[in-house]
Design a protein around this motif. Sequence first.
Motif, PDB file in Angstrom:
ATOM      1  N   LEU A  75      -8.160  36.285  16.537  1.00  0.00           N
ATOM      2  CA  LEU A  75      -7.161  37.227  16.050  1.00  0.00           C
ATOM      3  C   LEU A  75      -6.387  36.595  14.895  1.00  0.00           C
ATOM      4  CD1 LEU A  75      -5.856  38.624  19.456  1.00  0.00           C
ATOM      5  CD2 LEU A  75      -7.766  39.411  18.053  1.00  0.00           C
ATOM      6  N   GLY A  76      -6.293  37.329  13.809  1.00  0.00           N
ATOM      7  CA  GLY A  76      -5.625  36.821  12.627  1.00  0.00           C
ATOM      8  C   GLY A  76      -6.536  36.026  11.715  1.00  0.00           C
ATOM      9  N   ALA A  77      -7.821  35.940  12.062  1.00  0.00           N
ATOM     10  CA  ALA A  77      -8.764  35.177  11.248  1.00  0.00           C
ATOM     11  C   ALA A  77      -9.398  36.055  10.181  1.00  0.00           C
ATOM     12  CB  ALA A  77      -9.856  34.578  12.127  1.00  0.00           C
ATOM     13  N   ASP A  78      -9.806  35.438   9.075  1.00  0.00           N
ATOM     14  CA  ASP A  78     -10.640  36.148   8.116  1.00  0.00           C
ATOM     15  C   ASP A  78     -12.083  35.682   8.307  1.00  0.00           C
ATOM     16  OD1 ASP A  78     -10.912  33.671   6.774  1.00  0.00           O
ATOM     17  OD2 ASP A  78      -9.307  34.144   5.353  1.00  0.00           O
ATOM     18  N   VAL A  79     -13.003  36.286   7.578  1.00  0.00           N
ATOM     19  CA  VAL A  79     -14.423  35.978   7.780  1.00  0.00           C
ATOM     20  C   VAL A  79     -14.712  34.509   7.461  1.00  0.00           C
ATOM     21  CG1 VAL A  79     -16.766  36.492   6.999  1.00  0.00           C
ATOM     22  CG2 VAL A  79     -15.158  38.369   7.412  1.00  0.00           C
ATOM     23  N   ALA A  80     -14.076  33.975   6.426  1.00  0.00           N
ATOM     24  CA  ALA A  80     -14.320  32.575   6.062  1.00  0.00           C
ATOM     25  C   ALA A  80     -13.889  31.636   7.186  1.00  0.00           C
ATOM     26  CB  ALA A  80     -13.579  32.236   4.774  1.00  0.00           C
ATOM     27  N   GLN A  81     -12.745  31.910   7.806  1.00  0.00           N
ATOM     28  CA  GLN A  81     -12.288  31.081   8.924  1.00  0.00           C
ATOM     29  C   GLN A  81     -13.236  31.206  10.116  1.00  0.00           C
ATOM     30  OE1 GLN A  81      -8.292  32.860   8.942  1.00  0.00           O
ATOM     31  NE2 GLN A  81      -7.445  30.780   8.795  1.00  0.00           N
ATOM     32  N   ALA A  82     -13.716  32.411  10.353  1.00  0.00           N
ATOM     33  CA  ALA A  82     -14.645  32.614  11.462  1.00  0.00           C
ATOM     34  C   ALA A  82     -15.965  31.898  11.205  1.00  0.00           C
ATOM     35  CB  ALA A  82     -14.884  34.112  11.675  1.00  0.00           C
ATOM     36  N   GLU A  83     -16.445  31.944   9.967  1.00  0.00           N
ATOM     37  CA  GLU A  83     -17.687  31.241   9.618  1.00  0.00           C
ATOM     38  C   GLU A  83     -17.515  29.734   9.796  1.00  0.00           C
ATOM     39  OE1 GLU A  83     -20.475  32.524   9.175  1.00  0.00           O
ATOM     40  OE2 GLU A  83     -20.454  34.349   7.976  1.00  0.00           O
ATOM     41  N   ALA A  84     -16.360  29.210   9.397  1.00  0.00           N
ATOM     42  CA  ALA A  84     -16.098  27.782   9.565  1.00  0.00           C
ATOM     43  C   ALA A  84     -16.069  27.398  11.043  1.00  0.00           C
ATOM     44  CB  ALA A  84     -14.778  27.411   8.890  1.00  0.00           C
ATOM     45  N   ALA A  85     -15.485  28.252  11.857  1.00  0.00           N
ATOM     46  CA  ALA A  85     -15.459  28.002  13.302  1.00  0.00           C
ATOM     47  C   ALA A  85     -16.878  28.000  13.876  1.00  0.00           C
ATOM     48  CB  ALA A  85     -14.602  29.054  14.006  1.00  0.00           C
ATOM     49  N   CYS A  86     -17.730  28.901  13.365  1.00  0.00           N
ATOM     50  CA  CYS A  86     -19.117  28.948  13.827  1.00  0.00           C
ATOM     51  C   CYS A  86     -19.866  27.665  13.479  1.00  0.00           C
ATOM     52  CB  CYS A  86     -19.838  30.153  13.226  1.00  0.00           C
ATOM     53  SG  CYS A  86     -19.338  31.743  13.917  1.00  0.00           S
ATOM     54  N   VAL A  87     -19.607  27.130  12.297  1.00  0.00           N
ATOM     55  CA  VAL A  87     -20.236  25.863  11.901  1.00  0.00           C
ATOM     56  C   VAL A  87     -19.845  24.761  12.884  1.00  0.00           C
ATOM     57  CG1 VAL A  87     -20.309  24.070  10.137  1.00  0.00           C
ATOM     58  CG2 VAL A  87     -20.437  26.478   9.462  1.00  0.00           C
ATOM     59  N   ALA A  88     -18.568  24.737  13.240  1.00  0.00           N
ATOM     60  CA  ALA A  88     -18.101  23.740  14.205  1.00  0.00           C
ATOM     61  C   ALA A  88     -18.748  23.967  15.567  1.00  0.00           C
ATOM     62  CB  ALA A  88     -16.579  23.805  14.327  1.00  0.00           C
ATOM     63  N   GLY A  89     -18.898  25.205  15.940  1.00  0.00           N
ATOM     64  CA  GLY A  89     -19.533  25.511  17.218  1.00  0.00           C
ATOM     65  C   GLY A  89     -20.988  25.095  17.252  1.00  0.00           C
ATOM     66  N   ARG A  90     -21.703  25.341  16.159  1.00  0.00           N
ATOM     67  CA  ARG A  90     -23.127  24.985  16.113  1.00  0.00           C
ATOM     68  C   ARG A  90     -23.348  23.472  16.088  1.00  0.00           C
ATOM     69  NH1 ARG A  90     -23.293  29.811  12.931  1.00  0.00           N
ATOM     70  NH2 ARG A  90     -23.082  28.654  10.969  1.00  0.00           N
ATOM     71  N   ALA A  91     -22.315  22.720  15.760  1.00  0.00           N
ATOM     72  CA  ALA A  91     -22.422  21.259  15.781  1.00  0.00           C
ATOM     73  C   ALA A  91     -22.682  20.738  17.196  1.00  0.00           C
ATOM     74  CB  ALA A  91     -21.158  20.630  15.208  1.00  0.00           C
ATOM     75  N   THR A  92     -22.413  21.538  18.194  1.00  0.00           N
ATOM     76  CA  THR A  92     -22.706  21.161  19.580  1.00  0.00           C
ATOM     77  C   THR A  92     -24.192  21.291  19.900  1.00  0.00           C
ATOM     78  OG1 THR A  92     -22.400  23.405  20.457  1.00  0.00           O
ATOM     79  CG2 THR A  92     -20.433  22.009  20.288  1.00  0.00           C
ATOM     80  N   GLY A  93     -24.932  21.928  18.989  1.00  0.00           N
ATOM     81  CA  GLY A  93     -26.347  22.172  19.241  1.00  0.00           C
ATOM     82  C   GLY A  93     -26.635  23.553  19.790  1.00  0.00           C
ATOM     83  N   GLY A  94     -25.590  24.339  20.007  1.00  0.00           N
ATOM     84  CA  GLY A  94     -25.767  25.677  20.556  1.00  0.00           C
ATOM     85  C   GLY A  94     -25.693  26.759  19.498  1.00  0.00           C
ATOM     86  N   VAL A  95     -25.826  27.984  19.947  1.00  0.00           N
ATOM     87  CA  VAL A  95     -25.740  29.159  19.089  1.00  0.00           C
ATOM     88  C   VAL A  95     -24.283  29.589  18.967  1.00  0.00           C
ATOM     89  CG1 VAL A  95     -26.322  31.621  18.924  1.00  0.00           C
ATOM     90  CG2 VAL A  95     -28.053  29.972  19.631  1.00  0.00           C
ATOM     91  N   CYS A  96     -23.846  29.910  17.757  1.00  0.00           N
ATOM     92  CA  CYS A  96     -22.485  30.411  17.545  1.00  0.00           C
ATOM     93  C   CYS A  96     -22.488  31.257  16.279  1.00  0.00           C
ATOM     94  CB  CYS A  96     -21.496  29.254  17.418  1.00  0.00           C
ATOM     95  SG  CYS A  96     -19.771  29.787  17.347  1.00  0.00           S
TER      96      CYS A  96
END
Length: 320
Positions: free
Chosen positions: A139-160
């Motif tokens: 909530l309160g995020a823009d697409v760029a922030q969400a994409e950056a969060a996904c990159v961090a999530g995928r660093a675990t080796g999982g899908v995000c």
Amino acid sequence: MTGLAFIFPGQGSQEIGMGKALADAFPAVKTVFAEVDEALGQNLSKLMWDGDIAELTLTANAQPALMAHSVAAMRALEATSGLSAADGRFVAGHSLGEYSALASAGAISLADTARLLRIRGNAMQGAVAAGEGAMAALLGADVAQAEAACVAGRATGGVCEIANDNAPGQLVLSGSKAAIDAACEHAKANGVKKAMALNVSAPFHCLLMQPAADAMAEALSGVTISAPVVPVVANISAAPTSDPDVIRQNLIDQVTGRVRWTESVQYMVGQGVTSTAEAGAGKVLTVMQRRIEKSLNGFTLGTPEDLEAFTAFIKGEAHV
């Protein structure tokens, strides 16, 4: 009416009693629920009107139920005002609502749509083992922030991935549980107002749903799809199409792809849409669009009272 678009809600809007007032008021609506019941071999309408909310919320029940209510609302609208999907500039639906839009626009028969959504619901529910997937709202995020969060999530080796771009400041992530947890931590550490886990039964609209996409490819291969009476603005592309082959592929791709709702609404506004009518349960899309484009008039078509208000608006407008 070049300024009007019909929009159709997705999962989460279901409630006990949905559609009953329309069925009681309009004989044409009763036939919708009877046809869906027959297609599924289940008294779904009884579950919708008198059943248990936990059972109705099961994906395999909620998806055809929401579609039935949406199509019923459109039939009721035609009975009261003579208006149908053909009187809009576009139809568009959120996730499973895309099926409701296509059924209302004559692209897929009601019975086939009900059966497809039963298959879709079961396939999506069964694609990922319980506890392995997750979804979270930023909530309160823009697409760029969400994409950056996904990159961090995928660093675990999982899908995000971004599953839903619902409105400015309202994005939803989907994927492996550990990846979603890491994405939420990244988002909160990088200025996102709130990152919260969602109580969902599966991680929808991400690559973990590929088995469900495969199931839908098989199911859709045996179904007749016709050109809709007006173009459908697809979730996967945020662009209009009337081509049956493109529609078929879009329905497969949207199982794993992003629901680009913000862009879909923006596209329709850019094409001159000034009013939307949300056919079916609740008013989620009508509320969300206020965050996308404040100038839009939003109406709901879920109850006889809604239909009366919308018909009065139409009659009072020379151009909608």
